[in-house]
Design a protein around this motif. Structure first.
Motif, PDB file in Angstrom:
ATOM      1  N   ASN A 117       0.823  -1.197   0.000  1.00  0.00           N
ATOM      2  CA  ASN A 117       0.000   0.000   0.000  1.00  0.00           C
ATOM      3  C   ASN A 117       0.869   1.263   0.000  1.00  0.00           C
ATOM      4  O   ASN A 117       1.144   1.825  -1.059  1.00  0.00           O
ATOM      5  N   LYS A 118       1.349   1.678   1.182  1.00  0.00           N
ATOM      6  CA  LYS A 118       2.180   2.875   1.297  1.00  0.00           C
ATOM      7  C   LYS A 118       3.580   2.501   1.766  1.00  0.00           C
ATOM      8  O   LYS A 118       3.770   1.533   2.490  1.00  0.00           O
ATOM      9  N   ASN A 119       4.562   3.327   1.338  1.00  0.00           N
ATOM     10  CA  ASN A 119       5.957   3.126   1.731  1.00  0.00           C
ATOM     11  C   ASN A 119       6.433   1.732   1.321  1.00  0.00           C
ATOM     12  O   ASN A 119       6.702   0.865   2.153  1.00  0.00           O
ATOM     13  N   TYR A 137      16.970  -6.163  -8.969  1.00  0.00           N
ATOM     14  CA  TYR A 137      16.446  -6.565 -10.264  1.00  0.00           C
ATOM     15  C   TYR A 137      15.037  -7.111 -10.030  1.00  0.00           C
ATOM     16  O   TYR A 137      14.879  -8.254  -9.586  1.00  0.00           O
ATOM     17  N   GLY A 138      14.019  -6.284 -10.278  1.00  0.00           N
ATOM     18  CA  GLY A 138      12.658  -6.740 -10.025  1.00  0.00           C
ATOM     19  C   GLY A 138      11.674  -5.594 -10.120  1.00  0.00           C
ATOM     20  O   GLY A 138      12.038  -4.454 -10.430  1.00  0.00           O
ATOM     21  N   ASN A 139      10.415  -5.891  -9.839  1.00  0.00           N
ATOM     22  CA  ASN A 139       9.330  -4.921  -9.987  1.00  0.00           C
ATOM     23  C   ASN A 139       8.686  -4.591  -8.649  1.00  0.00           C
ATOM     24  O   ASN A 139       8.643  -5.430  -7.746  1.00  0.00           O
ATOM     25  N   VAL A 140       8.189  -3.347  -8.550  1.00  0.00           N
ATOM     26  CA  VAL A 140       7.551  -2.864  -7.328  1.00  0.00           C
ATOM     27  C   VAL A 140       6.233  -2.197  -7.697  1.00  0.00           C
ATOM     28  O   VAL A 140       6.156  -1.440  -8.668  1.00  0.00           O
ATOM     29  N   ASN A 141       5.210  -2.462  -6.891  1.00  0.00           N
ATOM     30  CA  ASN A 141       3.887  -1.899  -7.141  1.00  0.00           C
ATOM     31  C   ASN A 141       3.270  -1.459  -5.809  1.00  0.00           C
ATOM     32  O   ASN A 141       3.360  -2.166  -4.812  1.00  0.00           O
ATOM     33  N   GLY A 142       2.671  -0.262  -5.807  1.00  0.00           N
ATOM     34  CA  GLY A 142       2.022   0.217  -4.593  1.00  0.00           C
ATOM     35  C   GLY A 142       1.098   1.376  -4.882  1.00  0.00           C
ATOM     36  O   GLY A 142       0.820   1.692  -6.039  1.00  0.00           O
ATOM     37  N   ILE A 143       0.640   2.017  -3.817  1.00  0.00           N
ATOM     38  CA  ILE A 143      -0.270   3.142  -3.955  1.00  0.00           C
ATOM     39  C   ILE A 143       0.457   4.474  -3.780  1.00  0.00           C
ATOM     40  O   ILE A 143       0.401   5.346  -4.642  1.00  0.00           O
ATOM     41  N   GLU A 144       1.188   4.611  -2.673  1.00  0.00           N
ATOM     42  CA  GLU A 144       1.813   5.895  -2.343  1.00  0.00           C
ATOM     43  C   GLU A 144       3.208   5.676  -1.761  1.00  0.00           C
ATOM     44  O   GLU A 144       3.408   4.767  -0.954  1.00  0.00           O
ATOM     45  N   SER A 145       4.153   6.508  -2.179  1.00  0.00           N
ATOM     46  CA  SER A 145       5.558   6.394  -1.755  1.00  0.00           C
ATOM     47  C   SER A 145       6.094   5.014  -2.115  1.00  0.00           C
ATOM     48  O   SER A 145       6.284   4.141  -1.270  1.00  0.00           O
TER      49      SER A 145
END
Length: 198
Positions: A117-119, A137-145
């Motif tokens: 979600n956040k951070n 080496y990879g992917n990141v997904n979130g809402i904020e920060s």
């Protein structure tokens, strides 16, 4: 209770179960003080695939009162298969929260997939202290920060890099999502994708 081998000032970590145990210790009020503000060193490449079920890895140091306060020397070893998939969780990464005194260095994380979600970051959700000579080496997904290395950064990042995609609604970046510190000689290769439309 796992009895980590100690050589000099460093506790040695040889496998994913020892790393998971340390993550649990940091969150345990009864025994965490024994391992608080200590030094740890990776000794072998580690694959975290066995922790990919359900929401995946449970971060080291989840809130400000239960943060990681020591030194992690990656010893130029590799952690692969890090997965976190919980869009309700804040402070997401291999480490959830690190203190002003913390040091994370010489670590590579490959084949990672992080969602929160956040951070949200691959190595640290909320980073204080020093992080240097690290690669992701990879992917990141979130809402904020949301960032490739750290979601929200107060500390310093030196000589580090990210290869992958970072997706979020707001406050997103290739290396960090929100920055209140210094970034030196570091770079990002990939796509930053913002989903907020207003």
């Amino acid at each position: 209770l796992i009895d980590l081998e100690k050589v000099g000032d460093y506790y040695l970590i040889y496998n994913e179960d020892e790393l998971k145990w340390l993550s649990d210790v940091i969150k345990d009020d009864l025994i965490r003080d024994e391992y608080y503000n200590k030094k740890y060193r990776w000794m072998k490449d580690i694959n975290l695939a066995k922790f990919q079920f359900d929401e995946g890895w449970d971060p080291n140091g989840i809130i400000e009162e239960k943060y990681f306060d020591g030194e992690f020397d990656g010893n130029n070893k590799v952690i692969s298969g890090l997965k976190i998939d919980d869009m309700t969780k804040d402070a997401v990464g291999l480490f959830g929260f690190t203190s002003d005194n913390s040091v994370i260095k010489d670590l590579s994380i490959v084949d990672s997939d992080i969602s929160g979600n956040k951070n949200v970051g691959t190595i640290v959700g909320i980073q204080k202290g020093l992080l240097e000579n690290c690669k992701v080496y990879g992917n990141v997904n979130g809402i904020e920060s949301v960032g490739g290395i750290a979601g929200f950064k107060y500390g310093m990042i030196n000589n580090s890099s990210v290869y992958g995609d970072v997706t979020g609604k707001k406050l997103i970046g290739g290396i960090v999502g929100s920055n209140n510190g210094n970034i030196n000689q570091s770079f990002f290769v990939g796509n930053v994708i913002g989903t907020e439309t207003n």
